[in-house]
Design a protein around this motif. Structure first.
Motif, PDB file in Angstrom:
ATOM      1  N   UNK A  46       0.848  -1.199   0.000  1.00  0.00           N
ATOM      2  CA  UNK A  46       0.000   0.000   0.000  1.00  0.00           C
ATOM      3  C   UNK A  46       0.869   1.230   0.000  1.00  0.00           C
ATOM      4  N   UNK A  47       0.246   2.401  -0.104  1.00  0.00           N
ATOM      5  CA  UNK A  47       1.033   3.628  -0.195  1.00  0.00           C
ATOM      6  C   UNK A  47       1.669   4.031   1.132  1.00  0.00           C
ATOM      7  N   UNK A  48       1.221   3.453   2.244  1.00  0.00           N
ATOM      8  CA  UNK A  48       1.827   3.740   3.542  1.00  0.00           C
ATOM      9  C   UNK A  48       2.796   2.662   3.987  1.00  0.00           C
ATOM     10  N   UNK A  70       5.954  -0.194  -5.426  1.00  0.00           N
ATOM     11  CA  UNK A  70       6.336   0.325  -4.107  1.00  0.00           C
ATOM     12  C   UNK A  70       6.632   1.824  -4.166  1.00  0.00           C
ATOM     13  N   UNK A  71       6.221   2.575  -3.141  1.00  0.00           N
ATOM     14  CA  UNK A  71       6.516   4.006  -3.104  1.00  0.00           C
ATOM     15  C   UNK A  71       8.008   4.290  -2.919  1.00  0.00           C
ATOM     16  N   UNK A  72       8.713   3.373  -2.291  1.00  0.00           N
ATOM     17  CA  UNK A  72      10.170   3.410  -2.189  1.00  0.00           C
ATOM     18  C   UNK A  72      10.626   1.992  -1.899  1.00  0.00           C
ATOM     19  N   UNK A  73      11.899   1.737  -2.156  1.00  0.00           N
ATOM     20  CA  UNK A  73      12.488   0.433  -1.847  1.00  0.00           C
ATOM     21  C   UNK A  73      13.721   0.692  -1.006  1.00  0.00           C
ATOM     22  N   UNK A  74      13.777   0.078   0.167  1.00  0.00           N
ATOM     23  CA  UNK A  74      14.952   0.183   1.029  1.00  0.00           C
ATOM     24  C   UNK A  74      15.764  -1.101   0.869  1.00  0.00           C
ATOM     25  N   UNK A  75      17.075  -0.956   0.785  1.00  0.00           N
ATOM     26  CA  UNK A  75      17.971  -2.105   0.671  1.00  0.00           C
ATOM     27  C   UNK A  75      18.920  -2.062   1.851  1.00  0.00           C
ATOM     28  N   UNK A  76      18.985  -3.168   2.577  1.00  0.00           N
ATOM     29  CA  UNK A  76      19.770  -3.248   3.804  1.00  0.00           C
ATOM     30  C   UNK A  76      21.226  -3.603   3.516  1.00  0.00           C
ATOM     31  N   UNK A  77      22.117  -2.902   4.192  1.00  0.00           N
ATOM     32  CA  UNK A  77      23.542  -3.217   4.217  1.00  0.00           C
ATOM     33  C   UNK A  77      23.864  -3.640   5.642  1.00  0.00           C
ATOM     34  N   UNK A  78      23.853  -4.964   5.924  1.00  0.00           N
ATOM     35  CA  UNK A  78      24.089  -5.419   7.292  1.00  0.00           C
ATOM     36  C   UNK A  78      25.510  -5.115   7.768  1.00  0.00           C
ATOM     37  N   UNK A  79      26.462  -5.085   6.826  1.00  0.00           N
ATOM     38  CA  UNK A  79      27.854  -4.706   7.088  1.00  0.00           C
ATOM     39  C   UNK A  79      28.322  -3.877   5.908  1.00  0.00           C
ATOM     40  N   UNK A  80      29.220  -2.952   6.148  1.00  0.00           N
ATOM     41  CA  UNK A  80      29.672  -2.116   5.033  1.00  0.00           C
ATOM     42  C   UNK A  80      30.426  -2.934   3.992  1.00  0.00           C
ATOM     43  N   UNK A  81      30.891  -4.130   4.352  1.00  0.00           N
ATOM     44  CA  UNK A  81      31.621  -4.975   3.407  1.00  0.00           C
ATOM     45  C   UNK A  81      30.698  -5.829   2.539  1.00  0.00           C
TER      46      UNK A  81
END
Length: 171
Positions: A46-48, A70-81
């Motif tokens: 949904x939009x929220x 999707x209104x935005x997509x977040x991508x996780x970086x669990x470690x900077x490597x």
């Protein structure tokens, strides 16, 4: 419990973040715009609500097709490597044509921002210890890039060859 408020840079400027990043299984606050793990988002889009892709998410054509809404997509970086998020962002932009906000979250450091932006990220939720002014400057680390990216389709040598041909034609 929602994650602590962190600095958001979107479209090359500091912005207020009106999205709440929730951990798996966390209760959704009423009336809030939430970023939830992709499985939860698929159950109740949904939009929220927006999806959070873990670094080990398999980006299939079917999933990518659903993410286009999707209104935005977040991508996780669990470690900077862990660089798998770079590939996901690039695939979302180039192969699947996603035009909305792709947000880097997790262990996001300022020395990665320029490269993330070349792969298609246009928003960054900075780690708490990062300095905002340095982060904004890091987006302009290099004035030219040799290889193509989501921001420049042609490699530098082709751009230079085209410019040289134009100069020869004028002369």
């Amino acid at each position: 419990m929602p994650e602590q408020q962190r600095t958001l840079i979107a479209d090359r400027r500091v912005q207020d973040d009106d999205w709440v990043l929730l951990e798996e299984g966390a209760e959704r606050p009423a009336e809030a715009r939430v970023i939830v793990p992709v499985a939860e988002w698929l159950d109740a889009p949904g939009e929220n609500a927006a999806p959070l892709l873990a670094s080990d998410t398999e980006l299939t054509p079917e999933l990518a097709g659903q993410l286009l809404e999707a209104p935005l997509i977040a991508i996780d970086f669990p470690k900077f490597t862990d660089g798998r998020g770079y590939s996901m962002a690039r695939l979302l932009r180039e192969r699947y044509g996603y035009t909305g906000q792709i947000r880097a979250v997790g262990d996001v450091l300022i020395d990665q921002l320029f490269y993330m932006s070349r792969c298609g990220f246009n928003a960054f939720l900075l780690r708490e210890d990062q300095i905002v002014e340095d982060a904004l400057n890091a987006l302009d680390t290099f004035s030219l890039s040799y290889q193509p990216g989501t921001d420049t389709e042609e490699p530098l040598f082709r751009r230079r060859m085209r410019e040289a041909r134009r100069e020869q034609a004028v002369a």
